[in-house]
Design an enzyme around this catalytic site. Sequence first.
Site, PDB file in Angstrom:
ATOM      1  N   LEU A   7       1.075  -1.235   0.003  1.00 23.01           N
ATOM      2  CA  LEU A   7      -0.243  -0.159  -0.011  1.00 23.01           C
ATOM      3  C   LEU A   7       0.851   1.230  -0.018  1.00 23.01           C
ATOM      4  O   LEU A   7       1.557   1.347   1.010  1.00 23.01           O
ATOM      5  CB  LEU A   7      -0.722   0.010   1.322  1.00 23.01           C
ATOM      6  CG  LEU A   7      -1.781   1.419   1.345  1.00 23.01           C
ATOM      7  CD1 LEU A   7      -2.796   1.299   0.143  1.00 23.01           C
ATOM      8  CD2 LEU A   7      -2.442   1.201   2.727  1.00 23.01           C
ATOM      9  N   ASN A  45       6.401  -3.868   7.541  1.00 26.76           N
ATOM     10  CA  ASN A  45       4.945  -3.014   7.183  1.00 26.76           C
ATOM     11  C   ASN A  45       4.777  -2.098   8.480  1.00 26.76           C
ATOM     12  O   ASN A  45       5.349  -2.841   9.721  1.00 26.76           O
ATOM     13  CB  ASN A  45       3.850  -4.060   7.463  1.00 26.76           C
ATOM     14  CG  ASN A  45       2.578  -3.545   7.802  1.00 26.76           C
ATOM     15  OD1 ASN A  45       2.333  -2.660   7.269  1.00 26.76           O
ATOM     16  ND2 ASN A  45       1.671  -4.216   8.691  1.00 26.76           N
ATOM     17  N   GLY A  46       4.892  -0.739   8.190  1.00 26.71           N
ATOM     18  CA  GLY A  46       4.769   0.206   9.215  1.00 26.71           C
ATOM     19  C   GLY A  46       5.201   1.454   8.881  1.00 26.71           C
ATOM     20  O   GLY A  46       5.533   1.640   7.802  1.00 26.71           O
ATOM     21  N   THR A 104     -16.388  -9.356  22.597  1.00 27.81           N
ATOM     22  CA  THR A 104     -16.217  -7.665  22.358  1.00 27.81           C
ATOM     23  C   THR A 104     -15.626  -7.177  21.071  1.00 27.81           C
ATOM     24  O   THR A 104     -15.919  -6.011  20.543  1.00 27.81           O
ATOM     25  CB  THR A 104     -15.836  -6.921  23.680  1.00 27.81           C
ATOM     26  OG1 THR A 104     -16.260  -5.743  23.563  1.00 27.81           O
ATOM     27  CG2 THR A 104     -14.413  -7.179  23.856  1.00 27.81           C
ATOM     28  N   ARG A 113     -17.943  -7.633  18.208  1.00 25.65           N
ATOM     29  CA  ARG A 113     -19.037  -6.946  18.232  1.00 25.65           C
ATOM     30  C   ARG A 113     -18.578  -5.320  17.752  1.00 25.65           C
ATOM     31  O   ARG A 113     -19.173  -4.751  16.949  1.00 25.65           O
ATOM     32  CB  ARG A 113     -19.608  -6.661  19.680  1.00 25.65           C
ATOM     33  CG  ARG A 113     -20.096  -7.667  20.184  1.00 25.65           C
ATOM     34  CD  ARG A 113     -20.566  -7.520  21.465  1.00 25.65           C
ATOM     35  NE  ARG A 113     -21.551  -8.500  22.280  1.00 25.65           N
ATOM     36  CZ  ARG A 113     -21.639  -8.410  23.571  1.00 25.65           C
ATOM     37  NH1 ARG A 113     -21.365  -7.595  24.307  1.00 25.65           N
ATOM     38  NH2 ARG A 113     -22.436  -9.522  24.051  1.00 25.65           N
TER      39      ARG A 113
END
Length: 551
Positions: free
Chosen positions: A50, A75-76, A331, A334
Amino acid sequence: MCGIWAVFGSDENVSVQCNAVHRITHRGPDAFRIENINHLQNACLGFHRLAIVDDVRGMQPMRLYTHPYIWLVYNGEIYNHKLLDKEFDLSLSTDVDGEPMIHLYHSHGAEFMAKHLDGVFAFCILDVVNRKVILGRDTYGVRPLFRFQTEQGFLAVCSEAKGLFGLSHSMSDDEVKMEPFPPGHVEIYDLDSQGRAFLKERVCFNKPGQFPMYKTLVSSYSADIKKNVATLLEAAVDKRLMAERRIGCLLSGGLDSSLVAALLVKLAKKRGLGYPLQTFAIGMEGATDLVAARKVAKHLGTEHHEVLMTPEEGLEAIDDVIYHLETYDITTIRASVGMYLLSKYIKQKTNTTVILSGEGSDELAQGYIYFHKAPSAEDADKETHRLLNDLYMYDVLRGDRTTSAWGLEIRVPFLDHQFTSYYLSLKPELRQPIDGIEKHLLRSAFDEAELLPNEILWRPKEAFSDGISSVKRSWFEMIQDYCKEQINDSTLSEAASLYPHNPPKSKEALYYRQVFEKHYPHKSHWIPYFWMPRWSTAEDPSARTLKHYKQ
């Protein structure tokens, strides 16, 4: 946001194994490269890009003319790459923020290099002259990394676990122990004459609260603690404007995302970014977050995008969400559904690629409602450190996977190394809820800055998974009603014997576990426990079930 992948010491056909790298194409939709290493016929490096910085020279695996024997995939974002160039006279040949990693590894070694990186990262370095492989990951695990190694010396590495399945024909995926790489660590592997990798050393180079080794943008602190907090958070946002793609901000209308958005708007005006800043909110009809986000966006003057989701859209997305998350935590799932659908909108309807968000603040600044019940400031401090140590398996994982699923890059200023180390150095009494208000210190640090309306700056905590729905009927209740239709009582009664690790105790938990096992069988050890509030008798992780919320 990119995707990295590597194998070493393979006794299989590497060209066939390379197909696995395409399972993380979503992390880097702009370009792809895979390299068979000439000096090691059984080794391979893969990269999905990206493009955010130095579009021309930023492709990986990266090599330099000065050190051609060192290969790098990472990646970073390394925010201090220019400061490192000045401090160590690196003579950088590109604008790629990761280039100093090669120079510092060459001159000072892996641990020194990792300690001097200000940013978020997961990397793999191959040193063909010294026959070593080095893996590393940032302090909070903001960027993901999975790996496994066999006793025979086969080492496989990937940004996400899904890219490691099916690589070892000598062992089934059930037998292979794929694990998340520990944050704040560096591992060094020796390569033998056949290119097989064997772990030589594992070093913890940083942990939450440990001050950075590198020169920082904020070189000194004043006697005014609140001023320091505000200055450091603004600096954390400022360094995260390093991008050649459009930057936007997630905005729930809560304290954390609103502060980040406000600082982003302030700094964008100062820098003259040249485009209107976009903010993004999602929710159902009557969602509390939508109302609050609308007020913040109007106050800041952003180009605000409001996405209205239906319960049906949310329920339909759960399977895809679990596939991308690689977890079954209640959680986390969700809260991820809304973020996943919002990221889809951003990717399909706008050209914003870099997204700032408020993850990490609740763990660092004791924002969860259950902190009101902490027995003491010291107990609250211990809980803060526990949450930060495990953050990479929960909220940080949610932020990374829901955005990377749609080729976006998330940046989280609240987990800035310098900001967190300073905040954690303060006395526990200053960091706990005061006068019944969580994150009191953080709020009061911006009380006179006029960045936000007071009703937003002092708005009580509302979990993202709750705030996307109305108070009358919560999102978690909609999911539970749906799961009651999917799971019968007899199936739930057998769940504990079928899944002894983290046994599901509700139909919702069992439904998530079944979907997870479909995609990642026998990998339940990836999380050690279900996220739940402490010092509470609550049987559900939603904050709306807690007494303090109802009050």
